[in-house]
Enzyme design. Structure first.
Site, PDB file in Angstrom:
ATOM      1  N   THR A  27       0.849  -1.202   0.000  1.00 21.64           N
ATOM      2  CA  THR A  27       0.000   0.000   0.000  1.00 21.64           C
ATOM      3  C   THR A  27       0.885   1.252   0.000  1.00 21.64           C
ATOM      4  OG1 THR A  27      -1.791  -1.141   1.108  1.00 21.64           O
ATOM      5  CG2 THR A  27      -1.744   1.249   1.373  1.00 21.64           C
ATOM      6  N   GLY A  28       0.379   2.319  -0.638  1.00 16.16           N
ATOM      7  CA  GLY A  28       1.142   3.573  -0.697  1.00 16.16           C
ATOM      8  C   GLY A  28       1.453   3.931  -2.140  1.00 16.16           C
ATOM      9  N   THR A  30       4.370   4.220  -3.782  1.00 15.33           N
ATOM     10  CA  THR A  30       5.370   3.402  -4.474  1.00 15.33           C
ATOM     11  C   THR A  30       4.742   2.056  -4.874  1.00 15.33           C
ATOM     12  OG1 THR A  30       6.908   4.378  -2.887  1.00 15.33           O
ATOM     13  CG2 THR A  30       7.808   2.754  -4.392  1.00 15.33           C
ATOM     14  N   GLY A  83       6.067  -0.862   0.058  1.00 11.63           N
ATOM     15  CA  GLY A  83       6.866   0.324   0.349  1.00 11.63           C
ATOM     16  C   GLY A  83       7.267   0.383   1.814  1.00 11.63           C
ATOM     17  N   GLY A  97       2.725   4.509   7.370  1.00 15.43           N
ATOM     18  CA  GLY A  97       2.406   5.897   7.053  1.00 15.43           C
ATOM     19  C   GLY A  97       1.046   6.011   6.368  1.00 15.43           C
ATOM     20  N   GLY A  98       0.704   4.988   5.605  1.00 14.06           N
ATOM     21  CA  GLY A  98      -0.604   4.978   4.931  1.00 14.06           C
ATOM     22  C   GLY A  98      -1.676   4.280   5.745  1.00 14.06           C
ATOM     23  N   GLU A 104      -0.512  -5.211   6.096  1.00 11.02           N
ATOM     24  CA  GLU A 104       0.827  -5.292   5.488  1.00 11.02           C
ATOM     25  C   GLU A 104       1.709  -6.276   6.251  1.00 11.02           C
ATOM     26  OE1 GLU A 104       1.298  -0.824   3.546  1.00 11.02           O
ATOM     27  OE2 GLU A 104       1.892  -1.133   5.621  1.00 11.02           O
ATOM     28  N   LYS A 122      14.224   7.198   1.960  1.00  5.82           N
ATOM     29  CA  LYS A 122      13.706   6.340   3.039  1.00  5.82           C
ATOM     30  C   LYS A 122      14.827   5.586   3.772  1.00  5.82           C
ATOM     31  CE  LYS A 122       9.409   7.216   1.750  1.00  5.82           C
ATOM     32  NZ  LYS A 122       8.451   6.264   1.299  1.00  5.82           N
TER      33      LYS A 122
HETATM   34  C1  5RP Z   1       1.434   2.215   4.127  1.00  6.50           C
HETATM   35  C2  5RP Z   1       2.899   2.074   4.135  1.00  6.50           C
HETATM   36  C3  5RP Z   1       3.622   2.600   2.924  1.00  6.50           C
HETATM   37  O1  5RP Z   1       4.311   1.555   2.350  1.00  6.50           O
HETATM   38  C4  5RP Z   1       4.571   3.672   3.340  1.00  6.50           C
HETATM   39  O2  5RP Z   1       3.823   4.693   4.008  1.00  6.50           O
HETATM   40  C5  5RP Z   1       5.307   4.286   2.158  1.00  6.50           C
HETATM   41  O3  5RP Z   1       4.426   5.004   1.345  1.00  6.50           O
HETATM   42  P1  5RP Z   1       4.876   5.679  -0.017  1.00  6.50           P
HETATM   43  O4  5RP Z   1       5.235   4.584  -0.959  1.00  6.50           O
HETATM   44  O5  5RP Z   1       3.652   6.451  -0.453  1.00  6.50           O
HETATM   45  O6  5RP Z   1       6.040   6.592   0.281  1.00  6.50           O
HETATM   46  O7  5RP Z   1       3.519   1.551   5.019  1.00  6.50           O
HETATM   47  O8  5RP Z   1       0.876   1.779   5.340  1.00  6.50           O
END
Ligand code: 5RP
Length: 232
Positions: A27-28, A30, A83, A97-98, A104, A122
């Site tokens: 999710t996210g 990337t 991600g 973060g998402g 996950e 990151k």
């Molecule tokens: C979602 C996550 C995402 O993988 C993480 O927040 C990275 O997000 P992005 O690819 O938008 O930078 O852990 O729960």
């Protein structure tokens, strides 16, 4: 920053996908690149089945034509591509973060290989500048937050502020796909991720935390012109 580094990381992850595989779909932003690229490969004849880690990813996978399996239909996943918010040199991660960290982590733990896709920003020496997401039950969340605060202090984190995640104009608490709240723990620097992870797991009301320890075997760091693949 342009989205090229994320796209380049996602594209390099296609090398880990083969015909017949069951693939965890992260999710996210990337991961969304990866799901779209996988959809293109499926249209070209690749036979894979995806297991989504969020409703958002499920919707995207359906739109781009990646066939899906329910988590209840499988016993293991060949490769999980997801991600991260932070990755350290031991491939320990902060995720969530998402807000999708629970699904996950279940998908990552069921996978033979977890491939992390991220842009180079990151990559960190020490986890914790990114606030650590922790999924908690709605019932008793304020008490749970107090205990999380104590766990941060007891395990030597530099910061100990804990914040309920809210969103929207009305600042309503964010509700996860699992129907829970998220508390973001501003640890600033996590000196002992194992100790903090264990302490958080002992707290009643913590459903799951966003420290992913010992789960990733491969990290792909995308940059403006390509991607670097690192494996343990
Ligand atoms: C979602 C996550 C995402 O993988 C993480 O927040 C990275 O997000 P992005 O690819 O938008 O930078 O852990 O729960």
């Amino acid at each position: 920053m342009s989205d090229d580094p994320k796209y380049n990381a996602a594209r390099a992850a296609l090398d880990f996908i083969a015909d017949g595989m069951i693939v965890g779909l992260g999710t996210g932003s990337t991961s969304a690149h990866f799901v779209r690229l996988l959809g293109e490969r499926v249209k070209q004849g690749l036979k894979v089945k995806g297991v989504p880690t969020s409703e958002a990813t499920r919707n995207l996978a359906e739109q781009v034509g990646v066939p899906l399996l329910e988590i209840s239909q499988i016993t293991s996943i060949d490769v999980d591509v997801d991600g991260a918010d932070e990755v350290d040199p031991a491939f320990r991660l902060i995720k969530g973060g998402g807000g999708a960290l629970l699904r996950e982590k279940i998908v990552a733990a069921a996978s033979k290989r977890m491939v992390v896709i991220a842009d180079t920003s990151k990559w960190v020496e020490t986890l914790g500048a990114f606030p650590l997401p922790i999924e908690v039950t709605r019932f008793g969340f304020a008490l749970t937050a107090q205990r999380i605060h104590a766990a941060l202090r007891e395990t030597g984190c530099v910061g100990d502020e804990v914040v309920l995640r809210v969103a929207g104009k009305a600042n309503e608490p964010v509700i996860t796909d699992g129907g829970n709240y998220i508390i973001d723990a501003h640890a600033k620097s996590i000196r002992d991720p194992d100790a903090l992870g264990a302490a958080l797991s002992r707290i009643a009301g913590v459903v799951e935390h966003g420290l992913f320890l010992g789960l990733a075997q491969t990290v792909i760091l995308g940059n403006a012109s390509g991607a670097e693949v690192k494996s343990l």
